[in-house]
Design a protein around this motif. Structure first.
Motif, short mmCIF file in Angstrom:
data_model
loop_
_atom_site.label_atom_id
_atom_site.label_comp_id
_atom_site.label_asym_id
_atom_site.label_seq_id
_atom_site.Cartn_x
_atom_site.Cartn_y
_atom_site.Cartn_z
N SER A 228 0.90 -1.28 0.07
CA SER A 228 -0.12 -0.06 -0.07
C SER A 228 0.98 1.23 -0.05
N ILE A 229 0.47 2.11 -0.73
CA ILE A 229 1.18 3.48 -0.84
C ILE A 229 0.28 4.53 -0.64
N SER A 230 0.72 5.60 0.23
CA SER A 230 -0.02 6.90 0.25
C SER A 230 1.07 7.97 0.24
N ALA A 231 0.72 9.02 -0.45
CA ALA A 231 1.75 10.19 -0.71
C ALA A 231 1.06 11.52 -0.68
N LEU A 232 1.52 12.63 -0.12
CA LEU A 232 1.06 13.75 0.08
C LEU A 232 2.18 14.80 -0.26
N SER A 233 1.25 15.85 -1.07
CA SER A 233 2.43 17.06 -0.93
C SER A 233 2.10 18.27 -0.34
N SER A 234 2.92 19.07 0.03
CA SER A 234 2.47 20.19 0.82
C SER A 234 1.70 21.03 -0.26
N GLN A 235 1.23 20.86 -1.41
CA GLN A 235 0.17 21.73 -2.10
C GLN A 235 -1.00 21.10 -2.10
N THR A 236 -1.28 20.01 -1.45
CA THR A 236 -2.64 19.10 -1.76
C THR A 236 -2.90 18.51 -0.35
N ASP A 237 -4.25 18.26 -0.49
CA ASP A 237 -4.75 17.48 0.69
C ASP A 237 -5.06 16.28 0.47
N THR A 238 -4.94 16.05 -1.03
CA THR A 238 -5.46 14.69 -1.67
C THR A 238 -4.39 13.63 -1.54
N THR B 260 7.88 20.65 -4.02
CA THR B 260 7.65 19.90 -4.95
C THR B 260 7.41 18.18 -4.58
N TYR B 261 8.10 18.06 -3.54
CA TYR B 261 8.43 16.61 -3.17
C TYR B 261 7.13 16.06 -2.61
N TYR B 262 6.85 14.76 -2.57
CA TYR B 262 6.06 14.07 -1.91
C TYR B 262 6.38 13.32 -0.65
N LEU B 263 5.70 13.40 0.72
CA LEU B 263 5.86 12.67 1.69
C LEU B 263 5.05 11.13 1.26
N VAL B 264 6.18 10.05 1.32
CA VAL B 264 5.48 8.77 0.85
C VAL B 264 5.60 7.81 1.85
N SER B 265 4.42 7.35 1.99
CA SER B 265 4.18 6.20 3.08
C SER B 265 4.10 4.94 2.30
#
Length: 139
Positions: free
Chosen positions: A36-46, A113-118
């Motif tokens: 399972s992967i989740s990712a968020l950028s600082s620019q979005t809540d999705t 520009t980067y995403y925090l990925v889990s």
């Protein structure tokens, strides 16, 4: 085995990645249905992609004469809260280098520009989360 205690841990890794590497990782993970992967950028809540859209236990323990204990649960709400904090740490770090400095600009670019990925491998017995990462790098 009547007094045996067991603790289980699913493989979990969290990191920052640029969009192109995240896209390669998502593509690689399609071949691994237990990841399972989740990712968020600082620019979005999705949260993208929507593969981890419910709470799941990452560690749990089984002990004689006790209910199963779940000391660590991953869920989208706490991931969103942590992402806000994580990107805030980048911005705080940038300030320490002095506004306008090369280091500050680089850190802010990463935060923007980067995403925090889990990533979580739900196959706690035979999973290989790092194989998914290695495949995404090779491709």
């Amino acid at each position: 085995m009547e007094n045996c205690s067991l603790v289980y841990q699913k493989a979990y890794v969290e990191f920052f990645a640029p969009k192109d590497q995240l896209e390669a990782l998502i593509e690689s993970a399609k071949e691994h249905p237990t990841v399972s992967i989740s990712a968020l950028s600082s620019q979005t809540d999705t949260i993208v992609p929507k593969t981890m859209d419910f709470a799941t236990a990452a560690t749990w323990g089984v002990f004689p004469n006790h209910e199963i204990l779940q000391p660590w649960v991953l869920d989208p709400v706490s991931f969103k809260a942590w992402s806000d904090e994580a990107f805030g740490i980048w911005r705080s770090l940038a300030i320490h280098y002095g506004l306008g400095s090369t280091s500050s600009k680089t850190i802010n670019r990463v935060a923007d520009t980067y995403y925090l990925v889990s990533m979580l491998d739900n196959d706690y017995a035979q999973g290989d989360i790092f194989k998914v990462i290695a495949e995404s790098i090779r491709n």
